[in-house]
Write a protein that holds these residues in place. Structure first.
Motif, short mmCIF file in Angstrom:
data_model
loop_
_atom_site.label_atom_id
_atom_site.label_comp_id
_atom_site.label_asym_id
_atom_site.label_seq_id
_atom_site.Cartn_x
_atom_site.Cartn_y
_atom_site.Cartn_z
N ALA A 95 0.86 -1.20 0.00
CA ALA A 95 0.00 0.00 0.00
C ALA A 95 0.88 1.23 0.00
CB ALA A 95 -0.90 -0.01 1.23
N ASP A 96 0.37 2.32 -0.46
CA ASP A 96 1.20 3.52 -0.58
C ASP A 96 1.67 4.04 0.75
OD1 ASP A 96 -0.62 3.90 -3.30
OD2 ASP A 96 1.46 4.60 -3.43
N VAL B 200 -5.95 3.67 2.61
CA VAL B 200 -5.16 4.00 1.42
C VAL B 200 -5.45 5.46 1.08
CG1 VAL B 200 -4.68 3.43 -0.98
CG2 VAL B 200 -5.47 1.64 0.59
N SER C 81 -5.36 8.05 -1.61
CA SER C 81 -5.20 8.30 -3.05
C SER C 81 -5.56 9.74 -3.39
CB SER C 81 -6.09 7.35 -3.86
OG SER C 81 -5.65 6.03 -3.71
N LYS D 104 -4.78 11.97 -6.71
CA LYS D 104 -4.58 11.07 -7.85
C LYS D 104 -5.85 10.97 -8.66
CE LYS D 104 -1.04 8.57 -5.36
NZ LYS D 104 -0.76 7.39 -4.51
N GLU E 49 -5.64 1.37 -6.67
CA GLU E 49 -4.98 1.22 -5.36
C GLU E 49 -5.86 0.48 -4.38
OE1 GLU E 49 -1.81 4.90 -5.69
OE2 GLU E 49 -3.55 5.18 -4.39
N LYS F 217 -5.66 -3.15 -5.18
CA LYS F 217 -4.37 -3.76 -4.83
C LYS F 217 -4.27 -4.15 -3.35
CE LYS F 217 -1.37 -1.84 -8.39
NZ LYS F 217 -0.47 -0.71 -8.72
#
Lengths: 490, 490
Positions: A392-393, A425, A427, A430, A438, A441
């Protein structure tokens, strides 16, 4: 090189070209002048009006030519609203009308009028009874409903609207109905007791720059100022007469072929509707499967940037269009897909021009899976297989703090500690389809029954996160601001 | 068959035709689309915009294409007025602008704005200093002048306006100037520091349905709603791209020939101006003899119905136009001739297209006297010879009672019994040029120094009775309502 964007604009029909060339020598003079050149121009104009009126199903003196379908809608709506001002100031439209209608509606609101937008179902169709109820309920303290607008068929997903039934409700309520027939007029006249009708020649193979506006006798109509003496005072300025002649001639010509061509294209579209979901994983075909235009099919692909897919198909030789937010400078997904509540990412509209060969459709179906794969690979998107265990980011804790700082976390779920997000997450910042990619994922990193909190400020997420949940079988728990909560299913 | 109505519309220029045909195959797609057909259309549109902007003398991003010169004027005026709303609500125009400007001005008045119409002299020209003074004086309690409009040259009589000088006054006053360049753009760019410019392609041999609207950077502009994303939000709807390409290409082409052709046509027009009054009795040539368009000449013939003369010339093979009231359903003579205060009856505008042969002008000059004679004979009009001793329609006493019953008789003259009408002619209910013909028939029945009272309710009489007096050397004593008093001179 197959062109599959017929719903946007068509090449000039051979009959249109012929009529255009034949009238260049006589169609340049001012038809309002009394000299022989003017009289010849007037004869051409009168003949074109008769031919077009016959195809529309109205009297010639009810039909005027305008510079575009958009101008027909703008003038038709403004003129009918002004003509019916004493009856009321409410305008009822479907939520999936062409932007020209919605822009005219916004102008009406800016001028103090009210607008009621009737919602559609997931196929993009309005409920006729709900539309009828809106007619009756939209009265304001100053009066009732002045005008209703309904498209004959939707330009993005091809769904036909219940125009005839709505026209009946309008007649009962004494409200004129304006039908935007831009997408359907090539295929046949609009049924029902409509009061005004707008259409656009380049949608049926006529030239650009020619719109039709029909206003039935007896409909109160006050065209917006300034006007002049041309076109019954409804469309000022010197028109392109050869283009008008070509428009009328080609409408007759396409009508002569319409039934046979509609049956042929309908079969091709049925193949696309059936085969695309089998050929490409994670695709949603949208729009009504039966009550639809014969030549339009629209689908959306998870984990795909619509603009990138459009370019990939363009490189492969296929011209299509897309209603994804990614193709637009506004970052807002198509208002049609939003009103339908369907997936917007990776949206592709295929609209077949008359004469499309079956081999071209075969070629498209052969090329599409690889084009989608290519775009997904560029975005490192999941590709049908279980998602790779990508990191994960951010760590959950960090993103959780970011969410809390925004004050957007919480909501109904916070009352139930069991629903606390196991993973967050972030995002934000983005653009679509990255937030959904994401999310996909990380979903397998929480246990079944666990939840993921996705922070995403791209407007498309509002459509695409719930659509993703439905397509992948996870549970969408709702959103608070830019925070979306999803529970993993088995 | 010579066509002498170039100021109304021109046949397609060969270059326009060529460009139109060449772009039919690539100019049909939507230039806003990303696929190859859309990109090709966009390239054509961009190239056309660059060519047109160069000819106009502005930047490409200052120029948009509209559906007509009329729409350019409507949008330009509404957009500039809305953009400058904080500066004021006054609009200054000349009294001889094209009706599209005057209609836009009326719409502005209907919306609560004010309009100042600057008068013109007998040649149709505004005085630049008077225009400048109007800019400063037109301020209302709510503010100053928002916009000024001035044509580059008049469409009916060809008189050039002092645009450069007026632009200087506008710049001093901080007021944007919109120039209607419809009649002059073919001959060269508009000089001076204008802010907005409108023009129309079919006036230079481009197709109908294409207008230009230039708005200089820095000019506050808020286009009237609804708009869309096309043409910088200034001209909604899908345009006719091949027509736009043809318009731009032909503008370049006519400019390349403009100086030589202007000199040639100017010489032909000089001949018409000099010879018509010698060939036809009782003719007034109107418009500035020097500061004028090269190809336009306008004259008016006493005792002639303009529409009848137009038909007679048409039968003889010549297409001209007329600003006489008789040609119009409104019964009101051209606002241009009214503002100039010149004779309106038997009005003919001759406007020569590029390439007009000297022999065609010779032929016209040979045909005109007989055509005028024919029309005058039909109306039993005086024909240069002393009028026949025809009986007046009514006896003086009877008509005098009718005048008194109307309450319109009397006025300044009644104080002087010597000025009492010796003869009254009742031409009420008769259309131009009958009242003037009846006046001419009876004038010799009163002694020199005696007066005739003409009762006439055709609006054209207001122009044509004083014009007749000036042309025939009689004294115009004024009007009260529909009663006109004329004193016979020697």
């Amino acid at each position: 090189m197959p062109y599959f964007d017929a719903a946007s604009s068509l090449p000039l029909h051979p009959v249109a070209r012929q009529a255009l060339l034949a009238s260049l020598d006589e169609g340049w003079a001012d038809p309002a002048r009394l000299h022989r050149e003017g009289r010849r121009a007037r004869l051409l104009l009168d003949a074109a009006r008769e031919a077009a009126a016959e195809a529309v199903g109205c009297r010639p003196d009810e039909l005027v030519f305008t510079p575009s379908g958009t101008r027909s809608l703008h003038t038709g709506i403004a003129g009918a609203l002004a003509g019916r001002r004493r009856a009321g100031r409410a305008l009822v439209v479907s939520a999936v009308e062409h932007s020209a209608v919605l822009h005219a509606a916004e102008a009406h609101e800016a001028g103090g009028g009210t607008v009621v937008r009737v919602p559609v179902d997931r196929t993009g169709r309005v409920d006729a009874a709900a539309f009828g109820a809106a007619l009756r309920e939209s009265g304001s303290p100053e009066g009732g409903t002045a005008l209703a607008c309904l498209q004959s068929a939707n330009h993005e997903v091809g769904t036909e609207q219940p125009v005839e039934e709505v026209a009946g409700f309008c007649a009962e309520a004494g409200v004129p109905l304006l039908v935007d027939a831009a997408q359907s007029l090539a295929w046949g006249p609009v049924p029902g007791r409509w009061s005004l009708l707008a259409a656009s020649a380049h949608k049926w193979g006529g030239p650009g720059g020619v719109g039709l506006l029909a206003v039935r006798k007896g409909v109160r109509f006050a065209p917006p100022a300034p006007v002049d003496e041309r076109e019954s005072g409804r469309s000022p300025g010197f028109a392109d007469l050869p283009a008008i002649v070509a428009a009328a001639a080609s409408l007759r010509a396409v009508r002569a072929e319409a039934d046979a061509e509609a049956a042929r294209l309908r079969a091709l579209v049925d193949r696309v509707r059936a085969e695309v979901p089998a050929l490409v994983p994670d695709v949603e075909v949208v729009g009504d499967p039966v009550r639809r235009l014969p030549h339009v099919v629209t689908f959306s692909c998870l984990y795909v940037d619509g603009e990138a897919l459009l370019h990939a198909l363009d490189r492969a030789g296929f011209s299509v269009s897309s209603g994804s937010s990614c193709t637009s400078s506004t970052l807002i997904p198509s208002h049609v897909l939003r009103a339908m509540g369907v997936l917007s990412e990776g949206n592709v509209r295929v609209s077949l021009p008359p004469g499309t060969a079956e081999a071209d459709v075969d070629a498209f179906l052969a090329v599409l899976p690889e084009a989608v794969r290519e775009v997904r690979a560029q975005l490192r998107a999941p590709s049908g297989a279980p998602p790779a265990p990508a990191a994960a980011d951010r760590e959950a804790g960090e993103a959780g703090r970011a969410g809390a700082a925004d004050g957007e976390d919480g909501g109904p779920e916070t009352a139930d500690p069991g629903r606390e997000a196991a993973l967050t997450v972030d995002s934000r910042g983005k653009r679509c389809p990255i937030p959904v990619i994401e999310l996909a994922k990380v979903i397998d990193r929480v246990p079944v029954g666990g939840t993921v909190l996705l922070l995403a400020d791209d407007e498309a997420a509002r459509l695409d996160v719930p659509a993703w949940c439905e397509m992948r079988g996870h549970e969408y728990l709702g959103a608070q601001g830019h925070a979306y909560r999803v529970r993993r299913s088995a």
